[in-house]
Motif scaffolding. Structure first.
Motif, PDB file in Angstrom:
ATOM      1  N   TYR A  28       0.848  -1.190   0.000  1.00 30.28           N
ATOM      2  CA  TYR A  28       0.000   0.000   0.000  1.00 30.28           C
ATOM      3  C   TYR A  28       0.888   1.246   0.000  1.00 30.28           C
ATOM      4  O   TYR A  28       1.816   1.355   0.795  1.00 30.28           O
TER       5      TYR A  28
ATOM      6  N   ALA B 298       0.411   5.143   0.438  1.00 29.24           N
ATOM      7  CA  ALA B 298      -0.535   6.214   0.781  1.00 29.24           C
ATOM      8  C   ALA B 298      -0.377   7.408  -0.153  1.00 29.24           C
ATOM      9  O   ALA B 298      -1.355   8.105  -0.459  1.00 29.24           O
ATOM     10  N   GLU B 299       0.838   7.661  -0.617  1.00 27.02           N
ATOM     11  CA  GLU B 299       1.076   8.795  -1.521  1.00 27.02           C
ATOM     12  C   GLU B 299       0.321   8.652  -2.838  1.00 27.02           C
ATOM     13  O   GLU B 299       0.156   9.636  -3.563  1.00 27.02           O
TER      14      GLU B 299
ATOM     15  N   ASP C  95      -2.744   7.154  -2.969  1.00 27.87           N
ATOM     16  CA  ASP C  95      -4.106   6.784  -2.590  1.00 27.87           C
ATOM     17  C   ASP C  95      -5.052   7.949  -2.842  1.00 27.87           C
ATOM     18  O   ASP C  95      -4.834   9.054  -2.338  1.00 27.87           O
TER      19      ASP C  95
ATOM     20  N   LEU D   8      -6.952   9.298   4.420  1.00 23.35           N
ATOM     21  CA  LEU D   8      -6.602   8.484   5.589  1.00 23.35           C
ATOM     22  C   LEU D   8      -7.621   8.861   6.659  1.00 23.35           C
ATOM     23  O   LEU D   8      -7.539   9.918   7.271  1.00 23.35           O
TER      24      LEU D   8
ATOM     25  N   HIS E 102      -7.158   0.213   3.886  1.00 26.03           N
ATOM     26  CA  HIS E 102      -5.689   0.305   3.844  1.00 26.03           C
ATOM     27  C   HIS E 102      -5.125  -0.204   5.163  1.00 26.03           C
ATOM     28  O   HIS E 102      -5.829  -0.239   6.179  1.00 26.03           O
TER      29      HIS E 102
ATOM     30  N   ILE F 122      -2.535  -0.205   8.506  1.00 26.36           N
ATOM     31  CA  ILE F 122      -1.723   0.643   9.398  1.00 26.36           C
ATOM     32  C   ILE F 122      -0.909  -0.299  10.288  1.00 26.36           C
ATOM     33  O   ILE F 122      -1.451  -1.255  10.841  1.00 26.36           O
TER      34      ILE F 122
ATOM     35  N   ASP G 177      -8.389  15.162   0.353  1.00 28.42           N
ATOM     36  CA  ASP G 177      -9.341  14.359   1.113  1.00 28.42           C
ATOM     37  C   ASP G 177     -10.796  14.691   0.785  1.00 28.42           C
ATOM     38  O   ASP G 177     -11.675  13.862   1.000  1.00 28.42           O
TER      39      ASP G 177
END
Ligand SMILES: [Zn+2]
Lengths: 170, 397
Positions: free
Chosen positions: A19, A21-22, A24, A28, A148, A150, B138
């Motif tokens: 995964y 995150a950059e 995604d 978050l 995702h 963690i 977001d």
């Protein structure tokens, strides 16, 4: 040099299955990474919410940690109207970003003259191309989006996620 | 107390804009080379400050702390300022605003402002995907908002509905800008011309926009020198072009908080323009040549209205009347603008300012006769922010 021509690995093998995150497109949403996590908890309850200032009464959107009018930290969560009228809209056939199906429909929405959030640009889903008209009523809708991981100490926790859009009122 | 110094734009250059077979740092070196050819007296050691404007560098070139990389590649030794700055499409004009303040206060003497983007990636999907990451991720990007044509198409539809603007009026912007840009050797569509019929009959990108209503995606870099009046006289014997006034205004990000009554009104631009005109001690009537942010044809039309060059709602008539042509009331985007030259986001502002520098020095390719005052404007983000820079052949009093 010939051995270099034989490389059959394409892409970034170190990242396969990982995964990033950059890359995604979804937020978050988990408490570990986001003080606005109640917004997403509220989505799961079918509620469209934001933060309201207890000091000056200002309703901000998106929600925040402080009030953008007076910088007070004394905020409370309030519900927003879930129905709006389409002022204008656009249907994208080609060039929708990866992860968004075509047609990608966007609309400038009016929640009413007295609504705390009068206008918002929003995505319209569950709608065929050519179906939407100016003045149509749409309503808030919540859907699941990919989870995702963690890292929590030596464990990996899976964070389920939701997001929202609007759909035509049938 | 020391007297305030005057800041001037000395000259500059750009790389070729377009789909480039080049790294970000390659293109910045090309722009620096073009800048040194434009200012033969300039040596790397003359430059005491560097401001690099780029948005995509961190993602597309894996170059998050970009300024030291540029220092190294260009052989600079900055002592006053050495930063990267990001305001997306307004990057290098924002850098020019910062440079103006540093020069006027005496902190810096000679600043290189460079703007650059590497937009095209080995696979096409990544460019559109990155555009999701330059907005309010977001909230807006997760909505699929962020790729510009659909948003500006809504603006165009609203302007057509409220003010009667037509597709043909919008096409006049494409035609003017393509025909200016045909003689620009660095432009993405250099050598290309456009007729009204071609513009009107182009394939639809996002209703009501046809292909030529939209600026392309582009790789490219630009570089200009902003210096004190005294240093400028040492570097070049061309007429001095002063930074007279600037304004920059943002009110929101994208999906919520739009400041206008509808999407067709851009009060945040009106405000940025008013601030810049006040600082420049000028009015719209004084401006002889303008470079306004033609990311879409409708943008140029609304910008001419909100900046006060015509009445609100009359931008369509204004552009169709020929006012933006070389012999018109306000020659606009005289180097071809974003539509013809291309739009490597951070590079566009300095490219516009360089064109105004040339116009006010009397050496532009499409020269406006005796141009004394020029205005550059950038819109950045998804119409979130507006940046205005006004130049003149004389300083403000
Ligand atoms: Zn408050």
């Amino acid at each position: 040099m010939s051995e270099y021509k034989k490389a059959e690995i394409i892409g970034t093998p170190a990242l396969n299955g990982t995964y990033v995150a950059e890359m995604d497109m979804w937020p978050l949403e988990a408490q570990e990474f986001n003080r606005l996590y109640p917004f997403y908890d509220h989505l799961r309850e079918g509620k469209f919410t934001t933060t309201k200032c207890r000091k000056c009464g200002h309703v901000a959107f998106p929600p925040g940690v402080i009030c953008p009018k007076c910088w007070s930290e004394e905020l409370e969560w309030v519900e927003l109207p879930q129905r709006a009228r389409v002022v204008t809209f656009t249907e994208t056939q080609a060039g929708a970003p990866i992860g968004f199906e075509s047609p990608l429909i966007m609309a400038w929405l009016n929640f009413g003259e007295k609504a705390p959030l009068k206008h918002l640009l929003g995505r319209i889903i569950n709608c065929r191309e050519g179906q939407l008209k100016e003045g149509d009523e749409v309503k808030f809708v919540v859907f699941e989006v990919p989870s995702h991981p963690i890292e929590v100490k030596k464990e990996t926790k899976v964070c389920n996620r939701v997001f929202y859009a609007f759909e035509p009122v049938k | 107390m020391a007297l305030k110094k005057n800041a001037v734009i000395v000259g500059g250059g750009t790389s070729k804009f377009g789909i480039r077979q080049a790294h970000l740092l390659d293109m910045i070196q090309e722009a620096a080379s073009a800048c040194s050819q434009d200012i033969p007296g300039l040596k790397p050691d003359d430059i005491d400050g560097l401001i690099v404007a780029t948005t995509m560098a961190g993602r597309h070139s894996s170059a998050l702390n970009t300024a030291p990389l540029v220092v190294h590649r260009l052989g600079l030794k900055p002592t006053s300022i050495c930063i990267r700055l990001d305001t997306l499409c307004a990057g290098s004009n924002s850098a020019i605003i910062v440079a103006k303040g540093l020069i006027e206060s005496g902190i810096a003497e000679v600043i290189l402002v460079t703007g650059a983007e590497k937009v095209y990636m080995p696979q096409r999907w990544e460019t559109n995907y990155t555009q999701l990451m330059v907005n309010d991720h977001d909230w807006d990007s997760a909505m699929g908002l962020g790729v510009p044509p659909p948003f500006f198409a809504m603006i165009a539809k609203m302007h057509m509905k409220r003010y009667g603007t037509t597709k043909e009026q919008m096409a006049h912007v494409s035609v003017a800008n393509y025909n200016y840009g045909t003689t620009n050797p660095k432009g993405q569509f250099s050598g290309r011309t456009l007729t009204l019929k071609e513009a009107m009959e182009a394939r639809i990108i996002a209703d009501p926009f046809g292909l030529y209503d939209c600026c392309p995606l582009s790789d490219g870099a630009s570089a200009v020198i902003i210096a004190s009046e005294e240093k400028a006289k040492e570097l070049s014997d061309r007429p001095l072009v002063y930074l007279r006034g600037t304004g920059q205004h943002a009110t929101h990000s994208m999906s919520a908080g739009w400041p206008g009554e509808t999407l067709a009104e851009w009060p945040h631009l009106k405000k940025a323009g008013e601030v810049a005109f006040k600082n420049a001690q000028l009015t719209p009537e004084d401006i002889d040549v303008a470079q306004v942010h033609d990311c879409f044809t409708i943008s140029e039309i609304i910008e001419l209205e909100e900046l006060g060059f015509c009445q609100k709602g009359e931008g369509g008539d204004f552009v169709a009347s020929g006012a933006i042509k070389l012999d018109g009331a306000l020659p606009t985007n005289t180097d071809g603008g974003l539509i013809s030259v291309g739009h490597p986001f951070g590079a566009s502002g300095a490219r516009q300012s360089l064109e105004l520098c040339k116009q006010l020095q009397g050496r532009a390719i499409n020269q406006v006769k005796d141009a004394r005052f020029g205005l550059a404007h950038n819109l950045s983000g998804t119409c979130a922010q507006h940046t205005v820079v006004i130049y003149g052949r004389e300083p403000v009093d």
